[in-house]
Design an enzyme around this catalytic site. Structure first.
Site, mmCIF file in Angstrom:
data_model
loop_
_atom_site.group_PDB
_atom_site.id
_atom_site.type_symbol
_atom_site.label_atom_id
_atom_site.label_comp_id
_atom_site.label_asym_id
_atom_site.label_seq_id
_atom_site.Cartn_x
_atom_site.Cartn_y
_atom_site.Cartn_z
ATOM 1 N N ILE A 250 0.896 -1.159 0.000
ATOM 2 C CA ILE A 250 0.000 0.000 0.000
ATOM 3 C C ILE A 250 0.934 1.208 0.000
ATOM 4 O O ILE A 250 1.495 1.566 1.036
ATOM 5 C CB ILE A 250 -0.931 0.012 1.222
ATOM 6 C CG1 ILE A 250 -1.860 -1.201 1.196
ATOM 7 C CG2 ILE A 250 -1.764 1.304 1.248
ATOM 8 C CD1 ILE A 250 -2.797 -1.286 2.371
ATOM 9 N N PRO A 251 1.140 1.823 -1.156
ATOM 10 C CA PRO A 251 2.274 2.739 -1.347
ATOM 11 C C PRO A 251 2.080 4.146 -0.789
ATOM 12 O O PRO A 251 2.012 5.133 -1.528
ATOM 13 C CB PRO A 251 2.431 2.756 -2.868
ATOM 14 C CG PRO A 251 1.033 2.545 -3.381
ATOM 15 C CD PRO A 251 0.380 1.601 -2.400
ATOM 16 N N CYS A 252 2.022 4.257 0.536
ATOM 17 C CA CYS A 252 1.865 5.573 1.151
ATOM 18 C C CYS A 252 3.101 6.443 0.931
ATOM 19 O O CYS A 252 3.031 7.671 1.102
ATOM 20 C CB CYS A 252 1.552 5.438 2.637
ATOM 21 S SG CYS A 252 2.686 4.398 3.560
ATOM 22 N N HIS A 253 4.216 5.831 0.511
ATOM 23 C CA HIS A 253 5.421 6.626 0.242
ATOM 24 C C HIS A 253 5.254 7.515 -0.989
ATOM 25 O O HIS A 253 6.051 8.435 -1.200
ATOM 26 C CB HIS A 253 6.632 5.705 0.054
ATOM 27 C CG HIS A 253 6.481 4.709 -1.052
ATOM 28 N ND1 HIS A 253 5.848 3.493 -0.872
ATOM 29 C CD2 HIS A 253 6.872 4.736 -2.363
ATOM 30 C CE1 HIS A 253 5.867 2.825 -2.015
ATOM 31 N NE2 HIS A 253 6.474 3.555 -2.928
#
Length: 288
Positions: A250-253
């Protein structure tokens, strides 16, 4: 140890050096340090540092760092509206290409969350990644936890236990290695990973929106809030992103501040920059 495992371990070691180089450059950004200065800071020769970056990211340190400038970030944000506007809302069945990895997800029911995982068997283990060691956990339904090592493995396991207090946890590093091999293959291969999400309805909507952001792209908190139809909820979006316990997948970056600042990251700001630069380099290479 086979060649693939040796390469995985080397990638983790390389990341530690890359992170130190990024940290040094951030501190000395105003003076625009040379390759020689950065190499000296991480106790390598300039040639060795150049080769290390090329092996790890596929590009030179100079090119890599161009992806981490405010100017590049602002250009990404300027085009993010179009990227988000074409992403169709497909609910919990939404899927996104992560290089050649397809990620899908489903939400736990409120009852399952309230029970703390009672009757649930969770496997977990540590393994290498291009961004350092990872603690990954899974159920029969999919990955439920993914955390980069921040220096205290016991605390990481304690956090996992606190999230699932009534579940039965069983450590299996071999299975963790196999799972991480699928997530970070040595050569591009098609694969699928299913995620099991536990959160509020709003958090899950935010996490689903993150899955629709392609690798190499960046969006702001406000842009993400607009995409969700709640333009004034950028702070709530930030809180949902901070609550994400399934890193990378889950690419919160990929979410940064509206002014181009990269902001903080649950698993370290230097690691966030490494993820952003690594994905930008891979995206650029695949577009050629």
């Amino acid at each position: 140890m086979n060649d693939d495992k040796m390469n995985d371990t080397a990638d983790s070691r390389h990341y530690a050096t890359i992170a130190k180089a990024i940290s040094y450059i951030r501190v000395h950004a105003r003076s625009q340090p040379s390759l020689e200065e950065v190499a000296a800071a991480v106790h390598l020769s300039p040639h060795h540092l150049q080769r290390l970056f090329a092996d790890w990211a596929g590009i030179s340190p100079k090119r890599f760092l161009q992806y981490l400038t405010k100017e590049h970030a602002r250009q990404q944000l300027a085009g993010a509206g179009d990227v988000l506007s074409v992403a169709e809302d497909a609910g919990l069945s939404s899927a996104s290409r992560l290089h050649d990895l397809m990620v899908s997800c489903e939400a736990m029911t409120p009852g399952e969350i309230k029970s703390g995982g009672r009757g649930l068997s969770i496997g977990y283990g540590f393994g290498p990644s291009p961004f350092g060691s990872v603690l990954v956990a899974w159920t029969t339904r999919g990955v439920c936890h993914f955390a980069f090592d921040v220096g205290d493995g016991a605390a990481m396991v304690a956090e996992l236990e606190a999230l699932w207090p009534a579940a039965t946890l069983q450590r299996d590093d071999a299975e963790a290695h196999a799972l991480l091999d699928r997530i970070f293959p040595q050569t591009p291969t098609r694969g699928t990973v299913h995620l099991v999400l536990r959160g509020t309805n709003f958090q899950i909507k935010v996490w689903e929106a993150l899955l629709r952001i392609e690798p190499g792209r960046l969006v702001s908190y406000q842009q993400l809030a607009r995409q969700l139809g709640q333009p004034r909820a950028s702070r709530a979006v930030g809180s949902a992103i901070a609550a994400n316990t399934i890193g990378f997948l889950i690419p919160c970056h990929r979410v940064i501040r509206g002014g181009g600042d990269f902001g903080q990251y649950r698993w370290g700001s230097d690691r966030k920059l490494a993820l952003i630069g690594w994905e930008a380099a891979a995206s650029h290479a695949s577009a050629r």
